[in-house]
Design an enzyme around this catalytic site. Structure first.
Site, PDB file in Angstrom:
ATOM      1  N   GLU A 188      -8.222  25.525   3.993  1.00  0.00           N
ATOM      2  CA  GLU A 188      -7.220  24.706   3.297  1.00  0.00           C
ATOM      3  C   GLU A 188      -7.859  23.719   2.333  1.00  0.00           C
ATOM      4  OE1 GLU A 188      -8.065  22.425   7.177  1.00  0.00           O
ATOM      5  OE2 GLU A 188      -8.019  24.497   6.475  1.00  0.00           O
ATOM      6  N   SER A 205       0.839  -1.198   0.000  1.00  0.00           N
ATOM      7  CA  SER A 205       0.000   0.000   0.000  1.00  0.00           C
ATOM      8  C   SER A 205       0.877   1.252   0.000  1.00  0.00           C
ATOM      9  CB  SER A 205      -0.917  -0.002   1.228  1.00  0.00           C
ATOM     10  OG  SER A 205      -0.146  -0.010   2.410  1.00  0.00           O
ATOM     11  N   HIS A 243     -12.579  25.571   7.383  1.00  0.00           N
ATOM     12  CA  HIS A 243     -11.314  24.981   6.923  1.00  0.00           C
ATOM     13  C   HIS A 243     -10.969  25.486   5.515  1.00  0.00           C
ATOM     14  CE1 HIS A 243     -10.634  22.035  10.184  1.00  0.00           C
ATOM     15  NE2 HIS A 243     -11.947  22.102  10.304  1.00  0.00           N
ATOM     16  N   ASP A 252      -7.502  11.304  -0.171  1.00  0.00           N
ATOM     17  CA  ASP A 252      -7.224  11.258  -1.606  1.00  0.00           C
ATOM     18  C   ASP A 252      -8.168  12.167  -2.390  1.00  0.00           C
ATOM     19  OD1 ASP A 252      -4.973   9.656  -1.926  1.00  0.00           O
ATOM     20  OD2 ASP A 252      -6.111   7.801  -1.797  1.00  0.00           O
ATOM     21  N   CYS A 304     -10.380  26.606  12.809  1.00  0.00           N
ATOM     22  CA  CYS A 304     -11.323  25.813  13.592  1.00  0.00           C
ATOM     23  C   CYS A 304     -10.960  25.874  15.077  1.00  0.00           C
ATOM     24  CB  CYS A 304     -11.374  24.382  13.061  1.00  0.00           C
ATOM     25  SG  CYS A 304     -12.862  23.479  13.565  1.00  0.00           S
TER      26      CYS A 304
END
Length: 547
Positions: A521, A13, A519, A71, A380
């Site tokens: 980002e 992985s 958030h 992902d 946050c």
């Protein structure tokens, strides 16, 4: 009708299936095609929302409120296509749906089995939005041979048979280990991985081979022969200095051409790679460097703050500087003077998190930034800690704290400047939550609008007074302390449209001190940095010139 590309992994992985998928999506876009990327995860959690960041890295939140695998952040950053709830699914979500249908009697008394009921549910999920894009890229989490992944592999096998010929292809990402003692790259693990894949009815059309050293033509020919793929469909994938070199590197290796050939698309449109060449140029040729301290509680694993790390990089690219990020455990400041660790940094960022651990250290980091005029971005929990710091040290509320910490301790120790969010407006409905509700999916999640105060620093940064940003939190700053705090210079410069929920605070008479409840980002991209990170890094550049 979309063409489907299924990306699987073998041998080990963490080889970079997500990045390979994202880069391929970017390359197909560069050729003029529309794309959407999806992640199918075999774990039994309904979503990663209740997993520890140490266990699974960050949770990426979509506009429509899905808690997803990190992902999907790569997919968005490389393609600019906003992810949706329908772009992420897990075994847990599939089985939950199947069992709910069984309880309702939807299956008309039939015996419920993995085949066809679970596999049909997965296929239905994959097929959502079939008519919306030219290419649908579906990454299967884990590696071939994992027992929990078998229903997904069986589903994509069936799916390819259900579709027309040449509508689905399979890409398999593997590892070619290098044995230093013999000086050889070994192809056998890849051969066995492909054999395992073929044993369940899937024959890969393209092999993507990770390697630390160059793959000789002889080895590529051997892989093509034994794995039954075309020689030009064996794509080398070497380690890169930055992930943003991946689209150019994979194009150079022929990945996008191999995909188009597998679909018999000829002649293929020529790619416009100017955007990625500019991204690469900016990241490889900075004009300077800034140091940013990220004071967090999951700093042992950088993937826990993956989007923050990338957003800082994007801000640096925009300002033509390299951002050197240093990860500092907030708990250190509960034992030691923050000045010893934070002096010399050009900016300080305090990210989100859950629970009381490390929060006193985050409060001290916010205090250091405020008192020493160092640019500060609180995200946050980082915003909440900035408010608590101001309440304690400016407004004289010595016991200021969060209801979250009292709830953990089972006793009232703090004046709750931050409280548990019991209700909020979502669209045209009111959402209600209780402290003891289930943990999964019960936060304020997804995109919400905010109204900024005209003339504020944050309105200047955004260039507008109306924004939409993604949230993921259960606790909120209490507006009953607003007047006290604003008199001391902590301005509530952004609020929810109904004026009830604080979204942004900033400090007057400070070069750059902003805390946000959301958030930012999550929406930053290398070719479109988020305004807050763009300006935060600019402030760090200006700070570096003062030091």
């Amino acid at each position: 009708m979309a063409r489907y590309i299924f990306i699987t992994g073998g041998v080990v992985s963490s080889l970079g299936k997500g990045l390979a998928s994202a880069a391929l999506g970017a390359l197909l876009q560069a050729r003029g095609y529309s794309v959407r990327l999806r992640k199918l995860d075999p774990y039994l959690n309904v979503d990663p929302g209740t997993m520890s960041p140490f266990e699974h890295g960050e949770v990426f939140v979509t506009d429509d409120g899905a808690e997803t695998d990190l992902d999907l952040g790569h997919y968005e950053r490389f393609t600019g296509v906003a992810a949706r709830q329908t772009d992420s699914i897990s075994s847990g979500r599939v089985y939950t749906t199947v069992l709910e249908k069984e309880r309702r009697g939807d299956y008309l008394g039939k015996t419920i089995q993995v085949i066809p009921h679970v596999t049909n549910e997965i296929k239905d999920f994959i097929n959502i939005g079939d008519d919306e894009v030219d290419f649908m890229l579906c990454e299967i989490g884990g590696t071939v041979g994992d027992i929990e992944g078998l229903p997904f592999f069986e589903s994509i096998r069936q799916f390819s048979q259900d579709k027309e010929r040449n509508q689905c292809i399979f890409m398999h990402l593997t590892l070619l280990p290098y044995l230093k003692a013999s000086g050889e790259l070994k192809t056998k693990p890849t051969q066995h991985s492909v054999k395992e894949l073929r044993s369940i009815g899937i024959a890969p059309d393209i092999l993507v081979c990770r390697s630390e050293t160059e793959i000789p033509e002889k080895e590529r020919a051997k892989l093509a022969l034994f794995c039954n793929v075309r020689p030009d469909s064996v794509i080398p994938a070497y380690d890169l200095k930055t992930i943003y070199d991946a689209p150019l590197a994979y194009h150079e290796a022929g990945m996008d051409q191999a995909v188009l050939d597998a679909f018999n698309i000829s002649p293929a449109p020529q790619p416009d790679l100017s955007t990625w060449k500019d991204v690469s140029d900016r990241i490889h040729h900075p004009d300077g460097e800034v140091k940013v301290a990220v004071v967090g509680k999951y700093t042992q694993l950088e993937d826990a703050y993956k989007s923050i790390s990338e957003a800082l990089t994007h801000g640096g690219m925009f300002n033509r500087v390299k951002v050197r990020t240093e990860w500092i455990d907030a708990e250190i400041f509960e034992r030691e003077d923050p000045a010893a660790h934070l002096t010399g940094y050009d900016a300080i960022l305090v990210p989100g998190g859950f629970g009381e651990r490390g929060t006193e250290g985050k409060i001290k980091a916010a205090q250091f930034a405020r008192e020493h005029k160092v640019p500060y971005l609180g995200i946050c929990l980082g915003m909440q800690m900035a408010v608590i710091e101001a309440a304690r040290n400016l407004a004289g509320i010595d016991t200021a704290g969060s209801e979250e910490f009292d709830h953990e301790a089972g006793a009232k120790r703090f004046e709750p400047v931050v409280y548990h969010l019991k209700e909020w407006v979502e669209g045209n409905r009111t959402v209600e939550r209780a402290v003891n509700d289930d943990k999964g999916g019960t936060m304020r999640l997804g995109a919400y609008n905010a109204t900024l105060v005209e003339g504020s620093k944050v309105a200047e940064v955004y260039g507008t007074t109306a924004i939409s940003e993604r949230h993921r939190h259960r606790y909120e700053v209490d507006t009953k302390y607003r007047d006290q705090l604003e008199k001391q210079g902590l301005i509530f410069s952004g609020m929810s449209p109904d004026g009830k929920l604080p979204e942004i605070v900033e400090v007057k008479d400070h070069p750059w001190y902003i805390g946000v409840q959301y958030h930012p980002e999550l929406k930053s991209k290398p070719f479109a940095p988020h305004p807050l990170f763009r300006d935060f890094v600019k402030a760090a550049v200006e700070q570096s010139r003062l030091v």
